[in-house]
Motif scaffolding. Structure first.
Motif, short mmCIF file in Angstrom:
data_model
loop_
_atom_site.label_atom_id
_atom_site.label_comp_id
_atom_site.label_asym_id
_atom_site.label_seq_id
_atom_site.Cartn_x
_atom_site.Cartn_y
_atom_site.Cartn_z
N ALA B 369 19.10 -1.98 20.65
CA ALA B 369 19.61 -1.30 21.75
C ALA B 369 20.16 -0.09 21.67
CB ALA B 369 20.81 -2.21 22.16
N GLY B 370 19.64 0.54 20.51
CA GLY B 370 19.70 1.96 20.30
C GLY B 370 20.99 2.48 19.40
N ASN B 371 20.98 3.74 18.74
CA ASN B 371 21.93 4.19 18.02
C ASN B 371 23.14 4.24 18.95
OD1 ASN B 371 23.88 5.17 16.35
ND2 ASN B 371 22.39 6.91 15.79
N PRO B 372 24.24 3.63 18.96
CA PRO B 372 25.15 3.25 20.11
C PRO B 372 25.91 4.88 20.20
CG PRO B 372 25.34 1.59 18.76
CD PRO B 372 24.42 2.25 17.97
N ALA B 373 26.03 5.43 18.97
CA ALA B 373 27.07 6.76 19.24
C ALA B 373 26.10 7.75 20.16
CB ALA B 373 26.96 7.25 17.77
N THR B 374 24.96 7.61 20.10
CA THR B 374 24.33 8.75 20.96
C THR B 374 23.69 8.23 22.41
OG1 THR B 374 22.25 8.31 19.99
CG2 THR B 374 23.83 9.97 19.24
N VAL B 375 22.79 7.21 22.33
CA VAL B 375 22.34 6.50 23.30
C VAL B 375 22.58 4.80 23.30
CG1 VAL B 375 20.45 7.11 25.00
CG2 VAL B 375 20.27 7.65 22.47
N PHE B 376 23.11 4.31 24.37
CA PHE B 376 23.29 2.94 24.27
C PHE B 376 22.66 2.33 25.59
CE2 PHE B 376 26.20 -0.69 25.37
CZ PHE B 376 25.90 -1.21 23.96
N HIS B 377 21.71 1.62 25.22
CA HIS B 377 20.81 0.96 26.33
C HIS B 377 21.47 -0.36 26.50
CE1 HIS B 377 18.08 4.32 25.79
NE2 HIS B 377 17.76 3.79 24.43
N TRP B 378 22.42 -0.50 27.49
CA TRP B 378 23.57 -1.29 27.59
C TRP B 378 22.71 -2.93 27.99
CZ3 TRP B 378 23.23 -3.54 32.47
CH2 TRP B 378 23.11 -2.74 33.43
N TRP B 379 21.65 -2.58 28.81
CA TRP B 379 20.91 -3.86 29.41
C TRP B 379 20.11 -4.42 28.17
CZ3 TRP B 379 19.56 1.16 30.03
CH2 TRP B 379 18.20 1.72 29.60
N GLN B 380 19.64 -3.92 27.33
CA GLN B 380 19.00 -4.34 25.95
C GLN B 380 20.00 -5.18 24.99
OE1 GLN B 380 16.80 -1.54 23.86
NE2 GLN B 380 16.06 -0.67 25.54
N ALA B 381 21.46 -4.78 25.27
CA ALA B 381 22.34 -5.47 24.30
C ALA B 381 23.20 -6.46 25.31
CB ALA B 381 23.47 -4.33 23.99
N LEU B 382 23.19 -6.60 26.38
CA LEU B 382 23.87 -7.53 27.24
C LEU B 382 23.19 -8.93 26.96
CD1 LEU B 382 26.01 -7.54 29.34
CD2 LEU B 382 24.45 -7.65 31.15
N GLY B 383 21.99 -9.04 27.08
CA GLY B 383 21.45 -10.28 27.35
C GLY B 383 21.33 -11.21 25.88
N PRO B 384 21.00 -10.40 24.66
CA PRO B 384 21.31 -11.10 23.45
C PRO B 384 22.64 -11.15 22.89
CG PRO B 384 20.37 -8.94 22.97
CD PRO B 384 20.21 -9.04 24.56
N GLY B 385 23.51 -10.29 23.36
CA GLY B 385 24.91 -10.55 23.16
C GLY B 385 25.57 -11.69 23.86
N MET B 386 25.12 -12.04 25.05
CA MET B 386 25.67 -12.97 26.01
C MET B 386 25.16 -14.46 25.25
SD MET B 386 27.72 -12.26 28.22
CE MET B 386 27.85 -13.54 29.24
N MET B 387 23.68 -14.36 25.01
CA MET B 387 23.01 -15.70 24.47
C MET B 387 23.74 -15.98 23.21
SD MET B 387 20.77 -16.85 26.51
CE MET B 387 19.40 -17.56 25.46
N LEU B 388 24.05 -15.06 22.25
CA LEU B 388 24.53 -15.48 21.00
C LEU B 388 25.97 -15.89 21.16
CD1 LEU B 388 23.72 -14.80 18.21
CD2 LEU B 388 24.42 -12.58 18.34
N PHE B 389 26.60 -15.19 22.35
CA PHE B 389 28.01 -15.72 22.39
C PHE B 389 28.09 -17.06 22.88
CE2 PHE B 389 31.62 -15.11 25.86
CZ PHE B 389 32.59 -15.70 24.94
N ILE B 390 27.39 -17.37 23.87
CA ILE B 390 27.43 -18.63 24.60
C ILE B 390 26.89 -19.81 23.90
CG2 ILE B 390 26.68 -20.04 26.78
CD1 ILE B 390 26.58 -17.47 28.12
N THR B 391 25.89 -19.46 22.72
CA THR B 391 25.33 -20.44 21.96
C THR B 391 26.45 -20.96 20.98
OG1 THR B 391 23.33 -19.36 22.26
CG2 THR B 391 23.53 -20.88 20.48
N VAL B 392 27.00 -19.60 20.44
CA VAL B 392 28.27 -19.85 19.30
C VAL B 392 29.04 -20.87 20.08
CG1 VAL B 392 29.43 -19.12 17.67
CG2 VAL B 392 27.28 -17.99 17.88
#
Lengths: 337, 414
Positions: B369-392
């Motif tokens: 999803a990017g080197n967050p300190a400079t560019v953060f592509h939030w839409w690339q992080a949202l999906g996997p983060g949510m899936m991971l969170f809900i699965t766990v």
């Protein structure tokens, strides 16, 4: 009591031996060990073939692969030699940095230790009262809600939270509220003490958030369980029956007995204080123990890998022992005859 | 509370067939709607993991190649031709599970004893068939690399009547470089946007379920197998076996586990099977401890003595008589273990030592999803983060519900 401690210490000897053997085996049977001498590739290119060979031999000797004359040493002997030098306190020199491993650890340890101590205090300040209230309001809205929220926090993946915190709150595109990396500003020399402390806390806010939120669930669940167990005991009923005030029963009889669980949990979490989280330290670019271990594994810096794992394991074993002894001293009902 | 029940209260119970322990536990565990929802979610993720080649791929199910240069018109099935042997084996497993469940539904009116015996025979047959089919697939099937871009063929009319999957992007299919379709926000064309290589985020999100579920289930299966063996041994034979194996447990427990896994993966390689084995080999100690405690208690009971006196072989006493009565707490902790394995896998991938690219994994996607300190592509992080969170979270909630049900302190709560 004394005989119990002695027996436990004696049982620790084979465990320690087995553990050192396992650490030794993991590292020794790793493919590509012989090439470990070429870890420093740039340096290798600058040197002649002869010097390269010399360097490789030196590293092999330091790892007890060959003796002084360059003859290979058998595996069991390698283990004995490594164990001997470890017991004498020679933990080796890093292959990556030109420094002894102990010195590297000495630099990194305070960083990890302060962050972990602060997170631990935050976790205890939230989780112990939370667990207490959840037990008092058992099966009521607070209990259910607190239980669910802490479980949800526990399930949040640190990699997502960490990178999102960094991406949203330390990013000029969104909110540039916090620094993105490191523990200090560059101009620390010109600050007085309070400014320095303030600057430090400003830097560690995001890492602390990231390393605390998952810890609430486990601790408060344990506190809740132990308080509920104590509430059902006969001596609580006796205390109530003889007319002791409700608050006194809670503090003197219930909470003090539940502290025994806290001793165990605190003891178990002590080795983790030194370990440091690889994920948090990697995301927030903090040069602590976790990052040291991570970079060492990637660079196959064998002395560092072995030492960090060794220290962690020995501390874990010792703290288990300490927990059992503290427990026996704090609770007169426990007997280890 | 009075122990004796009035005759009126006893009569209806006597007509109800006796409930087994498991059916009672099951009905109580899955009573809250939240737990039902979580179990359904886990089942959905498993289904996605099995059927993802049909959901997210650039190959059409079927298409017609029109007649040209004298070659007659013909119908092709590119998607089926493109299935890898892993996909085929997973389909076989799904078919076997469906056959077993279906047979259970078909035989539900039979008397319980007969039904149990028939289902056992059916299970044996299905298992043998599935194993044979899987072995055949693994030995005979060759994975083909079909790099044809069917979407552009369809656009140019070189194939007709093409039926594409709902998400017509494979996990490794990249948008052409010149089109400026890299790191794009969600759009009609890519429902969850594209990543830094111009690949569809949604497709990668769905394909990642394979890695997560595969590593989760198989690593915990390995851990359970080791833990059950060691736990049964140490609990049943005390003395020297117990002392030796408990030292082994202490050794494995004392070494910091995430660090051990990291070392293993960094040294021995990043193959997905290695990761499964390593997570299994480092994760069994908790199961062994739990099972040892159960066996210590159960081996003193009369029915075990009776089984021994009847001259049953040791493995039968251990695994047919004692194990079924002591396995419950282990299975509960396996639910938490699964959640943990999914987390560890994603963390490894995030650090760049997980499964090899281009195989997608939620952790790797979060990293990308990017080197967050400079560019953060939030839409690339949202999906996997949510899936991971809900699965766990789903695994943890189911495990928690199991534990609360089985906790002897909660007997009067249910």
């Amino acid at each position: 009591m004394t005989s119990y401690i002695i027996r436990r210490l004696l049982l620790m000897v084979p465990t320690l031996l087995g553990m050192t053997f396992m650490l030794f085996a993991i590292v020794r049977f790793a493919p590509g060990l012989r090439e470990a001498g070429q870890a420093n590739a740039v340096q290798g290119m600058m040197q002649s073939k002869q010097a390269q060979k010399q360097e490789q031999l030196l590293v092999a000797e330091r790892l007890h692969l060959v003796d002084k004359n360059g003859h290979p040493i058998s595996l069991p002997m390698q283990y004995v030699l490594w164990l001997k030098s470890t017991c004498e306190g020679h933990l080796g020199t890093s292959l990556e940095y030109p420094e002894p491993v102990l010195k590297l650890i000495e630099q990194r340890l305070p960083v990890t230790l302060t962050i972990n101590l602060i997170s631990m205090i935050v976790i205890y300040l939230v989780a112990v009262p939370g667990g207490l209230l959840a037990a008092l309001y058992r099966d009521r809205l607070f209990d259910r809600g607190y239980g669910f929220i802490s479980l949800a926090l526990y399930s949040l993946p640190a990699i997502w939270v960490g990178s999102s915190l960094l991406g949203f709150f330390a990013n000029p595109e969104f909110f540039n509220w916090f620094p993105a990396a490191g523990l200090h500003s560059t101009n620390t020399e010109s600050m007085d003490f309070f400014q320095y402390i303030g600057d430090y806390f400003y830097h560690i806010t995001l890492p602390i958030v990231c390393s605390t939120y998952a810890g609430f669930a486990f601790l408060s669940k344990q506190v809740r369980g132990s308080i509920l167990e104590n509430l059902g005991q006969d001596y609580i009923r006796t205390a109530r029956a003889k007319g002791v005030k409700g608050s006194t029963v809670m503090v003197r009889h219930v909470f003090r007995n539940s502290l025994l669980t806290l001793i165990t949990l605190t003891g178990m979490s002590l080795p983790g204080l030194l370990g440091g989280s690889v994920i948090v330290e990697q995301i927030f670019s903090i040069n602590g123990m976790g990052r040291l271990a991570y970079t060492a594994t990637l660079a196959r810096d064998l002395p560092v890998i072995q030492t960090v794992a060794l220290i962690g394991s020995v501390l874990t074993l010792l703290s288990y022992l300490a927990v059992d002894i503290c427990y026996a001293m704090a609770d007169p009902r426990v007997s280890y005859a | 509370m009075p122990e004796t029940l009035s005759p009126a209260a006893r009569t209806p119970e006597s007509t109800v067939p006796p409930q087994t322990f498991w059916s009672r536990v099951r009905s109580r565990v899955f009573r809250p709607w939240m737990v039902k929802f979580c179990a359904g979610y886990i089942a959905l993720v498993c289904l996605i993991a099995i059927f993802v080649p049909f959901l997210a791929t650039g190959k059409p199910y079927t298409c017609i190649i029109p007649a040209h240069h004298g070659v007659p018109m013909r119908r092709e099935f590119p998607l089926f031709r493109d299935l890898t042997s892993v996909s085929w084996v997973l389909l076989v497993v799904a078919a076997a599970l469906a056959a077993q469940t279906g047979y259970g539904i078909l035989t539900r009116r039979l008397p319980p004893d007969l039904r149990r015996r028939r289902r056992r025979i059916w299970l044996a047959m299905v298992t043998v068939a599935a194993v044979i089919a899987s072995v055949l697939i693994v030995t005979l099937h060759h994975n083909q690399l079909d790099a044809t871009n069917y979407r552009s063929l369809a656009a140019h009319g070189e194939i007709t009547h093409a039926v594409f999957a709902p998400i017509p992007w494979g996990y490794a299919a990249m948008e052409p470089l010149g089109k400026n379709l890299i790191n794009k926000l969600p759009s009609q064309r890519h429902w969850l946007g594209t990543d830094g290589d111009g690949r569809d985020v949604l497709s990668r999100l769905l394909w990642s379920t394979r890695v997560a579920m595969g590593i989760g289930f198989i690593s915990q299966f390995i851990a359970l197998a080791i833990g059950v063996m060691v736990g049964a041994m140490t609990g049943y034979f005390s003395g020297i076996v117990d002392i030796l194996f408990m030292r082994l447990v202490e050794i494995v427990e004392s070494i910091p586990s995430f660090f051990l896994i990291l070392t293993f993966v960094a040294i021995y390689g990043r193959h997905i099977f290695y990761i499964m084995v390593i997570l299994g080999v480092t994760g069994w100690t908790g199961y062994a401890r739990l099972l040892r405690a159960e066996f210590l208690h159960l081996r003193q009971l009369d029915y075990v003595t009776a089984a021994e006196a009847a001259g049953l072989p040791l493995w039968r006493v251990l695994f047919r008589h004692i194990l079924p009565n002591g396995v419950t707490p282990v299975l509960v902790s396996a639910s938490f273990g699964l959640a943990g394995a999914v987390t560890i896998e994603s963390s490894l991938s995030y650090l760049g030592v997980g499964v090899r690219p281009p195989t997608p994994s939620w952790g790797e996607m979060l990293n990308a999803a990017g080197n967050p300190a400079t560019v953060f592509h939030w839409w690339q992080a949202l999906g996997p983060g949510m899936m991971l969170f809900i699965t766990v979270l789903a695994f943890n909630i189911v495990g928690e519900s199991f534990r609360d049900t089985l906790d002897p302190r909660n007997v009067n709560a249910g």
